[in-house]
Write an enzyme that holds these catalytic residues in place. Structure first.
Site, mmCIF file in Angstrom:
data_model
loop_
_atom_site.group_PDB
_atom_site.id
_atom_site.type_symbol
_atom_site.label_atom_id
_atom_site.label_comp_id
_atom_site.label_asym_id
_atom_site.label_seq_id
_atom_site.Cartn_x
_atom_site.Cartn_y
_atom_site.Cartn_z
ATOM 1 N N LYS A 8 17.128 56.042 75.180
ATOM 2 C CA LYS A 8 16.831 54.882 74.402
ATOM 3 C C LYS A 8 18.005 54.676 73.212
ATOM 4 O O LYS A 8 18.413 53.503 73.012
ATOM 5 C CB LYS A 8 15.379 55.058 73.872
ATOM 6 C CG LYS A 8 14.876 53.575 72.952
ATOM 7 C CD LYS A 8 14.977 52.305 73.782
ATOM 8 C CE LYS A 8 14.961 51.355 72.657
ATOM 9 N NZ LYS A 8 15.034 50.034 73.091
ATOM 10 N N ARG A 66 13.671 40.101 61.373
ATOM 11 C CA ARG A 66 14.001 41.379 60.986
ATOM 12 C C ARG A 66 15.664 41.721 60.979
ATOM 13 O O ARG A 66 16.167 41.746 61.926
ATOM 14 C CB ARG A 66 13.525 42.510 61.776
ATOM 15 C CG ARG A 66 11.710 42.546 61.544
ATOM 16 C CD ARG A 66 10.867 43.688 62.163
ATOM 17 N NE ARG A 66 10.646 43.288 63.482
ATOM 18 C CZ ARG A 66 9.741 44.043 64.262
ATOM 19 N NH1 ARG A 66 9.369 45.046 63.822
ATOM 20 N NH2 ARG A 66 9.547 43.673 65.603
ATOM 21 N N PHE A 76 27.223 41.227 76.328
ATOM 22 C CA PHE A 76 27.501 41.894 75.248
ATOM 23 C C PHE A 76 28.934 41.816 74.436
ATOM 24 O O PHE A 76 29.382 42.963 73.783
ATOM 25 C CB PHE A 76 26.850 43.333 75.104
ATOM 26 C CG PHE A 76 25.346 43.298 74.919
ATOM 27 C CD1 PHE A 76 24.629 42.997 75.471
ATOM 28 C CD2 PHE A 76 25.072 43.556 73.564
ATOM 29 C CE1 PHE A 76 23.081 42.748 75.546
ATOM 30 C CE2 PHE A 76 23.482 43.187 73.007
ATOM 31 C CZ PHE A 76 22.691 43.046 74.065
ATOM 32 N N THR A 86 10.276 53.749 70.077
ATOM 33 C CA THR A 86 11.451 54.361 69.856
ATOM 34 C C THR A 86 11.645 55.626 68.764
ATOM 35 O O THR A 86 11.446 55.225 67.713
ATOM 36 C CB THR A 86 12.628 53.495 69.330
ATOM 37 O OG1 THR A 86 12.691 52.232 70.527
ATOM 38 C CG2 THR A 86 14.235 54.085 69.705
ATOM 39 N N GLY A 105 21.423 42.091 64.552
ATOM 40 C CA GLY A 105 20.261 42.293 63.683
ATOM 41 C C GLY A 105 19.227 42.645 64.482
ATOM 42 O O GLY A 105 19.544 43.367 65.529
ATOM 43 N N LYS A 154 18.308 49.846 63.209
ATOM 44 C CA LYS A 154 17.289 51.158 63.039
ATOM 45 C C LYS A 154 17.680 52.198 63.988
ATOM 46 O O LYS A 154 18.016 53.341 63.391
ATOM 47 C CB LYS A 154 15.941 50.784 62.459
ATOM 48 C CG LYS A 154 15.434 50.920 63.889
ATOM 49 C CD LYS A 154 13.786 50.979 63.604
ATOM 50 C CE LYS A 154 12.856 50.547 64.890
ATOM 51 N NZ LYS A 154 13.307 51.687 66.037
ATOM 52 N N LEU A 159 12.807 46.468 76.662
ATOM 53 C CA LEU A 159 12.654 45.023 76.671
ATOM 54 C C LEU A 159 13.501 44.427 75.570
ATOM 55 O O LEU A 159 13.684 45.065 74.533
ATOM 56 C CB LEU A 159 11.348 44.625 76.761
ATOM 57 C CG LEU A 159 10.450 44.783 75.265
ATOM 58 C CD1 LEU A 159 10.790 43.877 74.237
ATOM 59 C CD2 LEU A 159 9.009 44.885 75.569
ATOM 60 N N CYS A 169 15.580 46.636 66.233
ATOM 61 C CA CYS A 169 16.305 47.671 66.811
ATOM 62 C C CYS A 169 17.561 48.296 66.885
ATOM 63 O O CYS A 169 17.804 49.491 66.178
ATOM 64 C CB CYS A 169 15.898 47.488 68.337
ATOM 65 S SG CYS A 169 14.323 47.074 68.912
ATOM 66 N N VAL A 181 6.467 44.846 71.035
ATOM 67 C CA VAL A 181 6.237 45.698 72.250
ATOM 68 C C VAL A 181 4.752 45.951 72.811
ATOM 69 O O VAL A 181 4.329 45.780 73.928
ATOM 70 C CB VAL A 181 6.938 47.169 71.852
ATOM 71 C CG1 VAL A 181 6.652 48.149 72.941
ATOM 72 C CG2 VAL A 181 8.344 46.784 71.735
HETATM 73 N N1 LIG Z 1 10.816 44.905 69.150
HETATM 74 C C1 LIG Z 1 11.537 44.985 69.998
HETATM 75 O O1 LIG Z 1 12.417 44.445 70.685
HETATM 76 C C2 LIG Z 1 11.595 46.765 70.623
HETATM 77 C C3 LIG Z 1 11.944 46.873 71.719
HETATM 78 C C4 LIG Z 1 12.268 48.144 72.332
HETATM 79 C C5 LIG Z 1 11.481 49.100 71.595
HETATM 80 N N2 LIG Z 1 10.967 48.892 70.552
HETATM 81 C C6 LIG Z 1 10.158 50.067 69.539
HETATM 82 O O2 LIG Z 1 9.052 49.694 69.583
HETATM 83 C C7 LIG Z 1 8.215 50.235 68.776
HETATM 84 C C8 LIG Z 1 7.194 49.080 68.027
HETATM 85 O O3 LIG Z 1 8.222 48.198 67.798
HETATM 86 P P1 LIG Z 1 7.668 46.680 67.445
HETATM 87 O O4 LIG Z 1 8.822 45.465 67.579
HETATM 88 O O5 LIG Z 1 6.562 46.322 68.630
HETATM 89 O O6 LIG Z 1 6.786 46.745 66.295
HETATM 90 P P2 LIG Z 1 5.908 45.814 65.445
HETATM 91 O O7 LIG Z 1 6.156 45.963 63.823
HETATM 92 O O8 LIG Z 1 6.021 44.221 65.755
HETATM 93 O O9 LIG Z 1 4.468 46.062 65.787
HETATM 94 C C9 LIG Z 1 3.774 47.467 65.616
HETATM 95 C C10 LIG Z 1 2.298 47.131 65.413
HETATM 96 O O10 LIG Z 1 1.821 48.313 65.077
HETATM 97 C C11 LIG Z 1 0.572 48.146 64.226
HETATM 98 N N3 LIG Z 1 0.182 49.277 63.590
HETATM 99 C C12 LIG Z 1 0.838 50.004 62.668
HETATM 100 N N4 LIG Z 1 0.044 51.124 62.277
HETATM 101 C C13 LIG Z 1 -0.976 51.089 63.248
HETATM 102 C C14 LIG Z 1 -2.036 51.942 63.361
HETATM 103 N N5 LIG Z 1 -2.138 53.216 62.465
HETATM 104 N N6 LIG Z 1 -2.787 51.957 64.636
HETATM 105 C C15 LIG Z 1 -2.704 50.852 65.031
HETATM 106 N N7 LIG Z 1 -1.828 49.732 64.767
HETATM 107 C C16 LIG Z 1 -0.675 50.140 63.987
HETATM 108 C C17 LIG Z 1 1.110 47.201 63.203
HETATM 109 O O11 LIG Z 1 0.070 46.331 62.811
HETATM 110 C C18 LIG Z 1 2.003 46.295 64.336
HETATM 111 O O12 LIG Z 1 1.128 45.451 64.773
HETATM 112 C C19 LIG Z 1 9.345 50.514 67.522
HETATM 113 O O13 LIG Z 1 9.432 51.920 67.682
HETATM 114 C C20 LIG Z 1 10.469 49.751 68.141
HETATM 115 O O14 LIG Z 1 11.577 50.567 67.777
HETATM 116 C C21 LIG Z 1 11.114 47.721 69.708
#
Ligand SMILES: NC(=O)c1ccc[n+]([C@@H]2O[C@H](COP(=O)([O-])OP(=O)(O)OC[C@H]3O[C@@H](n4cnc5c(N)ncnc54)[C@H](O)[C@@H]3O)[C@@H](O)[C@H]2O)c1
Length: 433
Positions: free
Chosen positions: A205, A329, A250, A121, A258, A264, A151, A261, A11
């Site tokens: 969300k 994941r 969908f 989220t 899986g 969890k 996204l 998102c 994200v």
């Molecule tokens: N992946 C998706 O499709 C998606 C879509 C919508 C919302 N989300 C939500 O967005 C959030 C992030 O998801 P993601 O998939 O990008 O996660 P991710 O694990 O890909 O990325 C998280 C990043 O945060 C970094 N991080 C951890 N602790 C940190 C800190 N203290 N300071 C700076 N950086 C730090 C990690 O190193 C990692 O690079 C989650 O809450 C997820 O539920 C994800």
């Protein structure tokens, strides 16, 4: 505008790159030094169609930079996005330690007004908690906004650049104005920016992801019923999907949802409901159905091999939790791998993008092939777990000559049953005769 994005994963990197693409100066901050080094040197860290081109362009134009230093990264920013992980804790509730940890750190380094945005989220009430965590050390003015991200991995750039809607949860006029200005270029075609209070934005969300997961589990149950009643889920899907109230998307059955998102977020909403003394019955069933669905192919495979999988070898096409991503994941393919190995079988897999991530996660527990056809060598049957486009019209003759048995177990309903059966295959899919 100057923007900071804390957390540079799926994200954060998409968010930072897309904001840079509309002319903002963006600094992305991550604690993972090797990730920051790679990104700084122009090496993209995730596979996401269309992202690399934008990333390289904005890096070159110096609108996008990366650092591990939070204070330096947020210094000039008007808006600080938190795109941090919110994994499930032991009880299924979202673990807020990353979000609140950074909020506490921000409190120690803020010196002027900024808008802090929860893009992760997070459960209802988190904006308030972030506010409180910052306030412990910082007494100046600031606002915390909930701006959930919708996204989809695989089409993340398109989703971000042309969102169906942008949800902004805030009661602050000042924050509302800044957020509205930032998002204006993304909604020029008239898609709505929906303003609401923080709590409603946070729940929106979870409601969105839980509803989509419900659609999938519902169709998976219809598919189960189709198998028992001799109906064809493809027909039922088309029959109901043409109803505008239901919609076409969908409705595809498979071996379960899986990703990082749905699993969890469904869990977290169940847990939040429990905390609010509400028993969210539908969602519990959604989760239960999904867990069972991941194993739905196994009995079919076992029946074909007369309950003896020990010593059998399987080709597995697809490891990512869905196509066009390298994200593994909670991927149903990995549940399938575990189940086969527990039965004494071995697996060689091929995935166009996700093999490196799987190697890092489970190493040589399975073999990895250089192509989808190489994976078939010496295999007793082919199992399909991810619907990558390149698997959709394969060379069936080649599959037949490489497999020991002409048997395909298709967890994503990629092929027309009639066609594959006419080619002499034992073919089993989900919810079809
Ligand atoms: N992946 C998706 O499709 C998606 C879509 C919508 C919302 N989300 C939500 O967005 C959030 C992030 O998801 P993601 O998939 O990008 O996660 P991710 O694990 O890909 O990325 C998280 C990043 O945060 C970094 N991080 C951890 N602790 C940190 C800190 N203290 N300071 C700076 N950086 C730090 C990690 O190193 C990692 O690079 C989650 O809450 C997820 O539920 C994800």
């Amino acid at each position: 505008m100057k923007i900071a994005v804390v957390g540079t994963g799926y994200v954060g990197l998409v968010t930072g790159t897309c904001f840079a693409e509309t002319g903002n100066k963006v600094t992305c901050i991550d604690i993972d030094k090797s990730k920051v080094d790679k990104l700084t040197n122009g090496e993209i860290t995730i596979y996401e169609p269309g992202l690399e081109k934008l990333f390289l362009r904005n890096l070159k134009e110096e609108r996008l930079k990366f650092t591990t230093n939070l204070a330096e990264g947020i210094e000039d920013a008007a808006i600080v996005f938190l795109a941090l992980p919110t994994p499930p804790g032991e009880d299924g509730a979202a673990d807020l330690r990353y979000v609140l940890g950074v909020a506490t750190d921000l409190g120690k380094i803020l010196t002027d007004y900024k808008v802090i945005v929860d893009k992760s989220t997070v459960p209802v009430g988190t904006a308030q908690k972030v506010h409180a965590a910052i306030e412990v050390n910082y007494k100046g003015a600031f606002d915390v906004v909930s701006n959930p991200e919708f996204l989809r991995e695989g089409v993340a750039v398109d989703d971000f650049m042309k969102p169906d809607r942008v949800v902004i949860g805030t009661n602050s006029e000042r924050a509302r104005k800044l957020m509205g200005d930032l998002y204006a270029p993304f909604v020029r075609q008239g898609n709505p920016v929906i303003y609401m209070d923080e709590r409603s934005a946070e729940l929106t969300k979870y409601a969105a992801n839980s509803f989509l997961a419900t659609k999938i589990s519902f169709m998976n149950e219809i598919a189960q019923l189709c198998e028992k009643l001799g109906a064809d889920v493809d027909m039922v899907r088309r029959g109901i999907g043409s109803d505008e109230r239901i919609g076409k998307r969908f409705l595809f059955p498979g071996i379960g949802y899986g990703g990082s998102c749905f699993p969890k977020d469904v869990q977290a909403l169940i847990r939040s409901s429990e905390e609010a003394s509400y028993d969210f019955k539908i969602l519990k069933a959604v989760e239960e159905v999904n867990e069972a669905q991941k194993k739905h192919l196994l009995p079919k495979i076992k029946t074909y091999f007369k309950n003896e999988l020990k010593g059998k070898h399987f080709a597995l096409w697809g490891l990512a939790f869905k196509p066009n991503t390298d994200d593994i994941r909670e991927a149903p393919a990995l549940s399938m791998v575990d189940a086969l190995i527990a039965e004494g079988a071995t697996v060689t897999a091929f995935d166009p993008e996700a093999m490196n991530n799987v190697k890092k996660s489970i190493g040589d527990k399975i073999g990895y092939a250089a192509s989808q056809y190489e994976a078939l060598l010496n295999a007793d049957a082919l199992i399909i777990a991810t619907e990558w486009s390149e698997f959709r019209t394969p060379d069936f003759e080649m599959i037949g000559t490489r497999l020991k048995n002409k048997a395909i177990f298709d967890g994503r309903n990629l092929f027309e049953t009639k066609q594959v059966v006419e080619l002499g295959y034992h073919y089993e899919s989900i919810g079809r005769p």
